[in-house]
Design a protein around this motif. Structure first.
Motif, PDB file in Angstrom:
ATOM      1  N   GLU A 116      39.024  45.204  56.628  1.00  0.00           N
ATOM      2  CA  GLU A 116      38.534  45.605  57.946  1.00  0.00           C
ATOM      3  C   GLU A 116      38.672  44.473  58.966  1.00  0.00           C
ATOM      4  N   ARG A 117      38.315  43.263  58.542  1.00  0.00           N
ATOM      5  CA  ARG A 117      38.272  42.128  59.468  1.00  0.00           C
ATOM      6  C   ARG A 117      39.636  41.473  59.649  1.00  0.00           C
ATOM      7  N   ASN A 118      40.422  41.431  58.597  1.00  0.00           N
ATOM      8  CA  ASN A 118      41.708  40.726  58.620  1.00  0.00           C
ATOM      9  C   ASN A 118      42.808  41.618  58.040  1.00  0.00           C
ATOM     10  N   PRO A 119      43.150  42.694  58.707  1.00  0.00           N
ATOM     11  CA  PRO A 119      44.115  43.656  58.149  1.00  0.00           C
ATOM     12  C   PRO A 119      45.433  42.992  57.755  1.00  0.00           C
ATOM     13  N   GLY A 120      45.851  43.259  56.533  1.00  0.00           N
ATOM     14  CA  GLY A 120      47.140  42.768  56.055  1.00  0.00           C
ATOM     15  C   GLY A 120      47.130  41.349  55.518  1.00  0.00           C
ATOM     16  N   LEU A 121      46.006  40.643  55.631  1.00  0.00           N
ATOM     17  CA  LEU A 121      45.955  39.269  55.144  1.00  0.00           C
ATOM     18  C   LEU A 121      45.358  39.228  53.739  1.00  0.00           C
ATOM     19  N   PRO A 122      45.999  38.515  52.814  1.00  0.00           N
ATOM     20  CA  PRO A 122      45.443  38.396  51.463  1.00  0.00           C
ATOM     21  C   PRO A 122      44.186  37.531  51.467  1.00  0.00           C
ATOM     22  N   GLY A 123      43.332  37.764  50.506  1.00  0.00           N
ATOM     23  CA  GLY A 123      42.095  36.996  50.401  1.00  0.00           C
ATOM     24  C   GLY A 123      42.017  36.238  49.092  1.00  0.00           C
ATOM     25  N   THR A 124      41.176  35.212  49.083  1.00  0.00           N
ATOM     26  CA  THR A 124      40.880  34.456  47.867  1.00  0.00           C
ATOM     27  C   THR A 124      39.376  34.496  47.627  1.00  0.00           C
ATOM     28  N   LEU A 125      38.974  35.004  46.475  1.00  0.00           N
ATOM     29  CA  LEU A 125      37.572  34.976  46.082  1.00  0.00           C
ATOM     30  C   LEU A 125      37.219  33.563  45.631  1.00  0.00           C
ATOM     31  N   ARG A 126      36.098  33.050  46.115  1.00  0.00           N
ATOM     32  CA  ARG A 126      35.669  31.702  45.728  1.00  0.00           C
ATOM     33  C   ARG A 126      34.192  31.705  45.403  1.00  0.00           C
ATOM     34  N   ALA A 127      33.830  31.043  44.307  1.00  0.00           N
ATOM     35  CA  ALA A 127      32.434  30.960  43.884  1.00  0.00           C
ATOM     36  C   ALA A 127      32.182  29.605  43.249  1.00  0.00           C
ATOM     37  N   GLY A 128      30.940  29.170  43.302  1.00  0.00           N
ATOM     38  CA  GLY A 128      30.576  27.896  42.696  1.00  0.00           C
ATOM     39  C   GLY A 128      30.471  28.013  41.193  1.00  0.00           C
ATOM     40  N   GLY A 129      31.180  27.134  40.484  1.00  0.00           N
ATOM     41  CA  GLY A 129      31.143  27.148  39.028  1.00  0.00           C
ATOM     42  C   GLY A 129      30.116  26.221  38.422  1.00  0.00           C
ATOM     43  N   GLY A 130      29.350  25.539  39.275  1.00  0.00           N
ATOM     44  CA  GLY A 130      28.293  24.665  38.765  1.00  0.00           C
ATOM     45  C   GLY A 130      28.828  23.509  37.947  1.00  0.00           C
ATOM     46  N   LEU A 131      27.938  22.972  37.111  1.00  0.00           N
ATOM     47  CA  LEU A 131      28.297  21.857  36.248  1.00  0.00           C
ATOM     48  C   LEU A 131      29.097  22.337  35.040  1.00  0.00           C
TER      49      LEU A 131
END
Length: 312
Positions: A116-131
């Motif tokens: 919706e926000r960035n039509p046609g642009l690929p995304g990367t999921l990112r999350a904190g993996g901690g220690l």
């Protein structure tokens, strides 16, 4: 899981949200502590819709898990949009599938919102993996995430040894410097992993936010108002200060400008009553060799956390 209630974050629950966040910071060793007032500001960030981009899980009147999603407005250095997933599950409620369901909801919303926000642009999921060895890292591995970068938490005890500082070339940032510092930040970080240009609206959320401490921050300002280097300090706990951002535009690198700006901010922090620690997180592969600079200024490594990613 029929006994659990799924809802969303709002200002009425910032106290239990902060309590759970700070418990996780202690139990999981990340030390990412927040005050309720700081979390309340996050619900008003540009682009944040708490009713769609946040989740809470309740067992009776006890908050046992939460999730937050932030989808960017601009692309990172790899031409993808960062989709940041944050949250956690109370230790006593882990291994019940709550984290898995939270991730399912956040990932699906990330797909919908990025389209919706960035039509046609690929995304990367990112999350904190901690220690290393954390339950979060195990869960993310199982979902196809991989360690993309490691970040070092470094701390300098306060007051510590004094530093020689020539402060005349620096100033503390003001409201009038907001746009100049944003432009400098975008220029300084254009070659840094996982960062994207900050829009004026999103930058304002940060620059004018409650945690910002301009009295400890430093900028190098030219006669025309442009900024070459900056150190921006925030405060999330009564006895700690945190270096949120340090940057130097490419044309000014190698001059020691950021190091001198940091020294000035350290000296300002040393004079603050009740402050015991000055902390910062640094990319272990920073293209500017920032880790060595911080070590020379008295910072020591405390622990290492992982940023984990997966293509959206």
């Amino acid at each position: 899981m029929s006994e659990l209630r799924w809802m969303h974050l709002n200002k009425d629950v910032v106290q239990p949200w902060a309590e759970l966040t700070n418990l996780l910071a202690k139990v999981d060793g990340t030390e990412e502590y927040y005050e309720p007032e700081d979390l309340a500001e996050e619900l008003e960030e540009t682009g944040m819709d708490p009713a769609q981009d946040t989740w809470t899980v309740w067992d009776g009147d006890r908050l046992v898990a939460f999730g937050q999603l932030r989808v960017g407005f601009t692309t990172q250095e790899d031409d993808t949009v960062r989709c940041q997933l944050d949250g956690g599950v109370h230790p006593d409620w882990r291994r019940r599938g709550i984290g898995r369901e939270l991730m399912d909801k956040m990932e699906q919303r990330a797909r919908d919102l990025n389209q919706e926000r960035n039509p046609g642009l690929p995304g990367t999921l990112r999350a904190g993996g901690g220690l290393e060895g954390s339950s979060a890292r195990s869960m993310l591995h199982a979902r196809g995430y991989e360690e993309a970068r490691y970040f070092i938490l470094m701390e300098r005890p306060m007051p510590g040894d004094p530093l020689e500082v020539d402060g005349e070339e620096f100033a503390s940032p003001t409201v009038e410097d907001e746009e100049a510092v944003r432009i400098a930040h975008n220029a300084a970080f254009e070659d840094h992993w996982g960062t994207a240009p900050m829009t004026p609206e999103r930058w304002h959320d940060f620059y004018a936010g409650r945690p910002m401490r301009p009295q400890f921050s430093s900028i190098s300002r030219r006669d025309d108002g442009a900024v070459d280097a900056y150190v921006l300090i925030s405060q999330y706990l009564d006895d700690e200060l945190y270096v949120d951002l340090v940057g130097t535009i490419r044309e000014a690198r190698g001059t020691g400008l950021a190091s001198r700006a940091m020294a000035r901010s350290i000296e300002l922090a040393r004079g603050a009553e009740g402050i015991k620690v000055l902390g910062l997180d640094v990319d272990s592969e920073s293209p500017t060799g920032a880790t060595r600079v911080y070590e020379r200024l008295g910072f020591v490594e405390k622990h290492v956390t992982a940023a984990m990613t997966r293509p959206l």
